[in-house]
Scaffold this motif. Structure first.
Motif, PDB file in Angstrom:
ATOM      1  N   ILE A 101     -43.697  15.393 -53.504  1.00 30.51           N
ATOM      2  CA  ILE A 101     -42.377  15.768 -52.965  1.00 30.51           C
ATOM      3  C   ILE A 101     -41.394  16.029 -54.099  1.00 30.51           C
ATOM      4  O   ILE A 101     -40.686  17.042 -54.121  1.00 30.51           O
ATOM      5  CB  ILE A 101     -41.844  14.657 -52.036  1.00 30.51           C
ATOM      6  N   LYS A 102     -41.358  15.118 -55.057  1.00 28.45           N
ATOM      7  CA  LYS A 102     -40.423  15.265 -56.180  1.00 28.45           C
ATOM      8  C   LYS A 102     -40.780  16.484 -57.031  1.00 28.45           C
ATOM      9  O   LYS A 102     -39.895  17.208 -57.507  1.00 28.45           O
ATOM     10  CB  LYS A 102     -40.422  13.996 -57.036  1.00 28.45           C
ATOM     11  N   ASP A 103     -42.080  16.732 -57.238  1.00 25.09           N
ATOM     12  CA  ASP A 103     -42.510  17.891 -58.026  1.00 25.09           C
ATOM     13  C   ASP A 103     -42.064  19.192 -57.360  1.00 25.09           C
ATOM     14  O   ASP A 103     -41.699  20.158 -58.044  1.00 25.09           O
ATOM     15  CB  ASP A 103     -44.025  17.897 -58.201  1.00 25.09           C
ATOM     16  N   ARG A 104     -42.110  19.222 -56.030  1.00 25.64           N
ATOM     17  CA  ARG A 104     -41.677  20.450 -55.321  1.00 25.64           C
ATOM     18  C   ARG A 104     -40.179  20.671 -55.488  1.00 25.64           C
ATOM     19  O   ARG A 104     -39.725  21.814 -55.647  1.00 25.64           O
ATOM     20  CB  ARG A 104     -42.048  20.353 -53.835  1.00 25.64           C
ATOM     21  N   ILE A 105     -39.401  19.603 -55.467  1.00 26.57           N
ATOM     22  CA  ILE A 105     -37.961  19.718 -55.679  1.00 26.57           C
ATOM     23  C   ILE A 105     -37.671  20.198 -57.102  1.00 26.57           C
ATOM     24  O   ILE A 105     -36.836  21.081 -57.317  1.00 26.57           O
ATOM     25  CB  ILE A 105     -37.264  18.364 -55.421  1.00 26.57           C
ATOM     26  N   ILE A 106     -38.388  19.637 -58.075  1.00 27.95           N
ATOM     27  CA  ILE A 106     -38.204  20.041 -59.475  1.00 27.95           C
ATOM     28  C   ILE A 106     -38.580  21.508 -59.663  1.00 27.95           C
ATOM     29  O   ILE A 106     -37.880  22.262 -60.358  1.00 27.95           O
ATOM     30  CB  ILE A 106     -39.041  19.151 -60.413  1.00 27.95           C
ATOM     31  N   LEU A 107     -39.678  21.943 -59.048  1.00 31.10           N
ATOM     32  CA  LEU A 107     -40.103  23.336 -59.182  1.00 31.10           C
ATOM     33  C   LEU A 107     -39.032  24.280 -58.653  1.00 31.10           C
ATOM     34  O   LEU A 107     -38.704  25.289 -59.286  1.00 31.10           O
ATOM     35  CB  LEU A 107     -41.421  23.564 -58.434  1.00 31.10           C
ATOM     36  N   GLU A 108     -38.461  23.956 -57.495  1.00 31.29           N
ATOM     37  CA  GLU A 108     -37.414  24.813 -56.947  1.00 31.29           C
ATOM     38  C   GLU A 108     -36.185  24.814 -57.854  1.00 31.29           C
ATOM     39  O   GLU A 108     -35.544  25.853 -58.054  1.00 31.29           O
ATOM     40  CB  GLU A 108     -37.028  24.359 -55.541  1.00 31.29           C
ATOM     41  N   SER A 109     -35.880  23.658 -58.434  1.00 27.61           N
ATOM     42  CA  SER A 109     -34.758  23.574 -59.369  1.00 27.61           C
ATOM     43  C   SER A 109     -34.982  24.506 -60.557  1.00 27.61           C
ATOM     44  O   SER A 109     -34.070  25.228 -60.978  1.00 27.61           O
ATOM     45  CB  SER A 109     -34.595  22.134 -59.876  1.00 27.61           C
ATOM     46  N   LYS A 110     -36.209  24.502 -61.090  1.00 26.85           N
ATOM     47  CA  LYS A 110     -36.536  25.366 -62.222  1.00 26.85           C
ATOM     48  C   LYS A 110     -36.399  26.840 -61.847  1.00 26.85           C
ATOM     49  O   LYS A 110     -35.870  27.648 -62.615  1.00 26.85           O
ATOM     50  CB  LYS A 110     -37.962  25.076 -62.708  1.00 26.85           C
ATOM     51  N   ARG A 111     -36.912  27.195 -60.669  1.00 26.06           N
ATOM     52  CA  ARG A 111     -36.832  28.592 -60.236  1.00 26.06           C
ATOM     53  C   ARG A 111     -35.375  29.044 -60.127  1.00 26.06           C
ATOM     54  O   ARG A 111     -35.014  30.147 -60.546  1.00 26.06           O
ATOM     55  CB  ARG A 111     -37.538  28.758 -58.890  1.00 26.06           C
ATOM     56  N   TYR A 135     -28.426  17.224 -52.800  1.00 25.06           N
ATOM     57  CA  TYR A 135     -27.907  16.188 -53.692  1.00 25.06           C
ATOM     58  C   TYR A 135     -26.397  16.394 -53.803  1.00 25.06           C
ATOM     59  O   TYR A 135     -25.930  17.318 -54.469  1.00 25.06           O
ATOM     60  CB  TYR A 135     -28.549  16.287 -55.081  1.00 25.06           C
ATOM     61  N   GLU A 136     -25.648  15.535 -53.124  1.00 27.62           N
ATOM     62  CA  GLU A 136     -24.195  15.682 -53.142  1.00 27.62           C
ATOM     63  C   GLU A 136     -23.602  15.281 -54.494  1.00 27.62           C
ATOM     64  O   GLU A 136     -22.551  15.770 -54.889  1.00 27.62           O
ATOM     65  CB  GLU A 136     -23.571  14.859 -52.017  1.00 27.62           C
ATOM     66  N   ASP A 137     -24.286  14.385 -55.190  1.00 33.53           N
ATOM     67  CA  ASP A 137     -23.834  13.926 -56.510  1.00 33.53           C
ATOM     68  C   ASP A 137     -24.597  14.713 -57.571  1.00 33.53           C
ATOM     69  O   ASP A 137     -25.775  14.445 -57.821  1.00 33.53           O
ATOM     70  CB  ASP A 137     -24.083  12.424 -56.643  1.00 33.53           C
ATOM     71  N   ASP A 138     -23.953  15.694 -58.186  1.00 33.93           N
ATOM     72  CA  ASP A 138     -24.665  16.521 -59.157  1.00 33.93           C
ATOM     73  C   ASP A 138     -25.041  15.727 -60.407  1.00 33.93           C
ATOM     74  O   ASP A 138     -26.020  16.055 -61.080  1.00 33.93           O
ATOM     75  CB  ASP A 138     -23.854  17.756 -59.537  1.00 33.93           C
ATOM     76  N   ALA A 139     -24.309  14.653 -60.705  1.00 31.93           N
ATOM     77  CA  ALA A 139     -24.667  13.807 -61.854  1.00 31.93           C
ATOM     78  C   ALA A 139     -26.008  13.121 -61.596  1.00 31.93           C
ATOM     79  O   ALA A 139     -26.851  13.006 -62.505  1.00 31.93           O
ATOM     80  CB  ALA A 139     -23.581  12.770 -62.110  1.00 31.93           C
ATOM     81  N   TYR A 140     -26.225  12.696 -60.359  1.00 27.15           N
ATOM     82  CA  TYR A 140     -27.524  12.082 -60.000  1.00 27.15           C
ATOM     83  C   TYR A 140     -28.636  13.121 -60.121  1.00 27.15           C
ATOM     84  O   TYR A 140     -29.722  12.835 -60.629  1.00 27.15           O
ATOM     85  CB  TYR A 140     -27.468  11.529 -58.574  1.00 27.15           C
ATOM     86  N   PHE A 141     -28.361  14.340 -59.653  1.00 26.02           N
ATOM     87  CA  PHE A 141     -29.363  15.409 -59.745  1.00 26.02           C
ATOM     88  C   PHE A 141     -29.716  15.695 -61.201  1.00 26.02           C
ATOM     89  O   PHE A 141     -30.894  15.877 -61.533  1.00 26.02           O
ATOM     90  CB  PHE A 141     -28.846  16.681 -59.073  1.00 26.02           C
ATOM     91  N   ILE A 142     -28.729  15.726 -62.071  1.00 23.99           N
ATOM     92  CA  ILE A 142     -28.971  15.983 -63.497  1.00 23.99           C
ATOM     93  C   ILE A 142     -29.853  14.899 -64.091  1.00 23.99           C
ATOM     94  O   ILE A 142     -30.804  15.182 -64.835  1.00 23.99           O
ATOM     95  CB  ILE A 142     -27.640  16.092 -64.262  1.00 23.99           C
ATOM     96  N   ARG A 143     -29.596  13.638 -63.728  1.00 24.12           N
ATOM     97  CA  ARG A 143     -30.433  12.525 -64.225  1.00 24.12           C
ATOM     98  C   ARG A 143     -31.852  12.652 -63.683  1.00 24.12           C
ATOM     99  O   ARG A 143     -32.830  12.436 -64.410  1.00 24.12           O
ATOM    100  CB  ARG A 143     -29.828  11.178 -63.818  1.00 24.12           C
ATOM    101  N   PHE A 144     -31.966  12.994 -62.423  1.00 21.29           N
ATOM    102  CA  PHE A 144     -33.272  13.172 -61.779  1.00 21.29           C
ATOM    103  C   PHE A 144     -34.065  14.285 -62.464  1.00 21.29           C
ATOM    104  O   PHE A 144     -35.245  14.112 -62.817  1.00 21.29           O
ATOM    105  CB  PHE A 144     -33.057  13.493 -60.299  1.00 21.29           C
ATOM    106  N   PHE A 145     -33.443  15.420 -62.689  1.00 15.20           N
ATOM    107  CA  PHE A 145     -34.110  16.555 -63.332  1.00 15.20           C
ATOM    108  C   PHE A 145     -34.510  16.204 -64.761  1.00 15.20           C
ATOM    109  O   PHE A 145     -35.642  16.476 -65.190  1.00 15.20           O
ATOM    110  CB  PHE A 145     -33.182  17.775 -63.325  1.00 15.20           C
ATOM    111  N   SER A 146     -33.599  15.595 -65.496  1.00 18.37           N
ATOM    112  CA  SER A 146     -33.858  15.256 -66.901  1.00 18.37           C
ATOM    113  C   SER A 146     -34.996  14.253 -67.031  1.00 18.37           C
ATOM    114  O   SER A 146     -35.839  14.355 -67.937  1.00 18.37           O
ATOM    115  CB  SER A 146     -32.577  14.695 -67.545  1.00 18.37           C
ATOM    116  N   LYS A 147     -35.050  13.298 -66.118  1.00 19.88           N
ATOM    117  CA  LYS A 147     -36.108  12.278 -66.145  1.00 19.88           C
ATOM    118  C   LYS A 147     -37.477  12.912 -65.940  1.00 19.88           C
ATOM    119  O   LYS A 147     -38.464  12.529 -66.583  1.00 19.88           O
ATOM    120  CB  LYS A 147     -35.848  11.224 -65.069  1.00 19.88           C
TER     121      LYS A 147
END
Length: 274
Positions: free
Chosen positions: A221-231, A249-261
């Motif tokens: 599930i997380k990999d699919r979200i990351i792939l869409e983020s990359k696209r 993701y209403e909190d873009d700071a959380y999204f940035i941490r999630f993507f970076s991790k």
């Protein structure tokens, strides 16, 4: 070459670096595709580079970004949903079958020598049929397309040890999970969400996914979200905040941490690379 039957479209083109430089691939971006790749060819699929160990087939949904790096004699078959998917097909060989709805892995089908000869023979029949203009051409092309999908689905099940009839339900369960992730990854982010949709417990879901994947449902599930983020980062001008919001993701700071991790890069750094 392209054949059009009312709103139905079916085509075949060479797939190589030279062909991509000379052809506008944007015109078939929304088409569903099958790519035959020769041994030792190198391609990039959604930001990952792969070198083929054998002759290989790749099944490509419209959203997938594929680029040749080093490839000789690649063959790309493309068609729209009106040509094939609007027809009533067995679930396993439809456009929502396991080859086109596969969140577990990139759907490469490795071919041995005999399998490769069979597939290339069908592709050659398609190319011959593309030159015909009689009333049976459309149906012949559809039959040949279905033949490739049918052969490849059989090989995929054999390679994943899911070929026995007693395991038919497992294949269909995996297909349903994959389809649900593709439909809901923007709004459903937890294993419990999908377990509920499939009427199973999260533990049972993990057990079934373990049949073909070393990744857990949560990873998938997380990999699919990351792939869409990359696209979105690589192929749109959306801001990071807009991308985060589009993925619920209403909190873009959380999204940035999630993507970076998960990627080791910030969204901005990733965008600069591509």
């Amino acid at each position: 070459m392209l054949k059009e039957f009312s709103y139905k479209q079916f085509g075949n083109i060479e797939f190589s670096k030279k062909a991509i430089e000379e052809t506008t691939f944007n015109s078939i971006a929304e088409h569903i595709k099958i790519l035959f790749i020769s041994k030792n060819a190198t391609i990039q699929v959604d930001f990952q580079e792969f070198t083929m160990e054998t002759d290989t087939l790749l099944f490509i949904n419209p959203k997938v970004i594929v680029k040749p790096c080093e490839i000789i004699n690649g063959e790309l078959i493309y068609f729209n949903r009106d040509f094939y998917c609007i027809e009533i097909h067995d679930q396993e060989v439809a456009c929502d079958g396991i080859l086109y709805n596969n969140v577990f892995e990139i759907p490469f089908i490795k071919l041995d020598d005999n399998q490769s000869k069979d597939v290339q023979a069908v592709i050659q029949e398609i190319k011959t049929e593309m030159n015909n203009e009689d009333s049976s051409t459309e149906e012949m092309l559809r039959i040949l397309l279905k033949l490739i999908i049918l052969k490849s689905t059989r090989i995929w099940k054999q390679q994943h040890q899911l070929a026995e009839s007693t395991q038919h339900n497992d294949v269909q369960f995996l297909r349903r999970f994959s389809k649900l992730v593709e439909q809901h990854y923007k709004t459903h982010h937890t294993v419990a969400d999908y377990a509920e949709l499939l009427f199973v417990t999260p533990k049972n879901l993990s057990k079934k996914i373990g049949l073909i994947s070393k990744s857990t449902p949560n990873d998938i599930i997380k990999d699919r979200i990351i792939l869409e983020s990359k696209r979105l980062l690589a192929h749109t001008k959306m801001t990071v905040k807009e991308i985060a919001y589009s993925l619920n993701y209403e909190d873009d700071a959380y999204f940035i941490r999630f993507f970076s991790k998960h990627t080791g890069l910030s969204p901005v750094s990733f965008r600069k690379q591509f």
